[in-house]
Design a protein around this motif. Structure first.
Motif, PDB file in Angstrom:
ATOM      1  N   GLY A 160      38.872  37.624  43.511  1.00  0.00           N
ATOM      2  CA  GLY A 160      39.558  38.456  42.539  1.00  0.00           C
ATOM      3  C   GLY A 160      39.018  39.862  42.579  1.00  0.00           C
ATOM      4  O   GLY A 160      38.388  40.243  43.555  1.00  0.00           O
ATOM      5  N   PRO A 161      39.259  40.661  41.621  1.00  0.00           N
ATOM      6  CA  PRO A 161      39.807  40.323  40.302  1.00  0.00           C
ATOM      7  C   PRO A 161      41.335  40.156  40.322  1.00  0.00           C
ATOM      8  O   PRO A 161      42.031  40.800  41.081  1.00  0.00           O
ATOM      9  CB  PRO A 161      39.416  41.526  39.441  1.00  0.00           C
ATOM     10  CG  PRO A 161      39.303  42.659  40.381  1.00  0.00           C
ATOM     11  CD  PRO A 161      38.880  42.069  41.696  1.00  0.00           C
ATOM     12  N   TYR A 162      41.771  39.253  39.476  1.00  0.00           N
ATOM     13  CA  TYR A 162      43.195  39.032  39.248  1.00  0.00           C
ATOM     14  C   TYR A 162      43.497  39.425  37.805  1.00  0.00           C
ATOM     15  O   TYR A 162      42.596  39.518  36.977  1.00  0.00           O
ATOM     16  CB  TYR A 162      43.567  37.557  39.459  1.00  0.00           C
ATOM     17  CG  TYR A 162      43.361  37.070  40.877  1.00  0.00           C
ATOM     18  CD1 TYR A 162      44.279  37.374  41.863  1.00  0.00           C
ATOM     19  CD2 TYR A 162      42.259  36.302  41.219  1.00  0.00           C
ATOM     20  CE1 TYR A 162      44.111  36.921  43.164  1.00  0.00           C
ATOM     21  CE2 TYR A 162      42.082  35.852  42.516  1.00  0.00           C
ATOM     22  CZ  TYR A 162      43.001  36.165  43.475  1.00  0.00           C
ATOM     23  OH  TYR A 162      42.825  35.719  44.762  1.00  0.00           O
ATOM     24  N   GLN A 163      44.778  39.612  37.497  1.00  0.00           N
ATOM     25  CA  GLN A 163      45.171  39.912  36.125  1.00  0.00           C
ATOM     26  C   GLN A 163      45.810  38.686  35.491  1.00  0.00           C
ATOM     27  O   GLN A 163      46.581  37.974  36.122  1.00  0.00           O
ATOM     28  CB  GLN A 163      46.182  41.063  36.090  1.00  0.00           C
ATOM     29  CG  GLN A 163      45.547  42.408  36.256  1.00  0.00           C
ATOM     30  CD  GLN A 163      46.534  43.513  35.890  1.00  0.00           C
ATOM     31  OE1 GLN A 163      47.731  43.295  35.788  1.00  0.00           O
ATOM     32  NE2 GLN A 163      45.999  44.703  35.689  1.00  0.00           N
ATOM     33  N   VAL A 164      45.467  38.452  34.224  1.00  0.00           N
ATOM     34  CA  VAL A 164      46.073  37.356  33.475  1.00  0.00           C
ATOM     35  C   VAL A 164      47.495  37.755  33.126  1.00  0.00           C
ATOM     36  O   VAL A 164      47.736  38.806  32.530  1.00  0.00           O
ATOM     37  CB  VAL A 164      45.273  37.068  32.180  1.00  0.00           C
ATOM     38  CG1 VAL A 164      45.987  36.032  31.327  1.00  0.00           C
ATOM     39  CG2 VAL A 164      43.870  36.616  32.516  1.00  0.00           C
ATOM     40  N   LEU A 165      48.457  36.922  33.524  1.00  0.00           N
ATOM     41  CA  LEU A 165      49.861  37.195  33.214  1.00  0.00           C
ATOM     42  C   LEU A 165      50.318  36.458  31.963  1.00  0.00           C
ATOM     43  O   LEU A 165      51.112  36.983  31.177  1.00  0.00           O
ATOM     44  CB  LEU A 165      50.760  36.792  34.386  1.00  0.00           C
ATOM     45  CG  LEU A 165      50.555  37.556  35.696  1.00  0.00           C
ATOM     46  CD1 LEU A 165      51.500  37.026  36.753  1.00  0.00           C
ATOM     47  CD2 LEU A 165      50.762  39.046  35.474  1.00  0.00           C
TER      48      LEU A 165
END
Length: 125
Positions: free
Chosen positions: A110-115
């Motif tokens: 990541g980082p990933y974004q929370v959808l």
């Protein structure tokens, strides 16, 4: 796996006994039985099977009781350091994913974004 004799005091039963349904008979036990030359028991097959079933049921109850105790202790130990984390939509997060080379290892990506939040601890990103 070697279990010390003192462990049976806590568990009340040895792993061998759980697996085979009888006490361990070592060389000294067999030698003593030979020396004593006790007459063969007149136990029938049916009574032997019923006695073995009774002992295995008793051992299963002991195992279940110990399992509940140990699971409670493990939960208590885990809960000491665990904390609830909540993320909002758009928060950056790292995700622990298995590696492609070895299925037993994982690494943070990541980082990933929370959808979207789907449940108490389930998020989509």
């Amino acid at each position: 796996m070697c279990v010390p004799r003192g462990a049976a005091i806590f568990y009340r039963v040895f792993p061998f006994e759980l697996l085979h349904g009888r006490d361990v008979r070592g060389p000294l036990d067999i030698l003593r039985e030979t020396w004593e030359a006790s007459p063969k028991s007149e136990e029938t097959v049916v009574s032997h099977v019923l006695e073995t079933q009774r002992r295995l049921k008793e051992m299963a109850d002991i195992v279940e009781e110990n399992l509940v105790i140990r699971q409670g202790a493990q939960k208590q130990w885990y809960d000491k350091r665990a904390c609830m984390r909540e993320f909002k939509q758009g928060d950056p997060v790292l995700v622990l994913l298995p590696t492609t080379t070895d299925k037993l290892t994982a690494q943070w990506q990541g980082p990933y974004q929370v959808l979207e939040r789907k449940g108490k601890v389930t998020y989509y990103g």
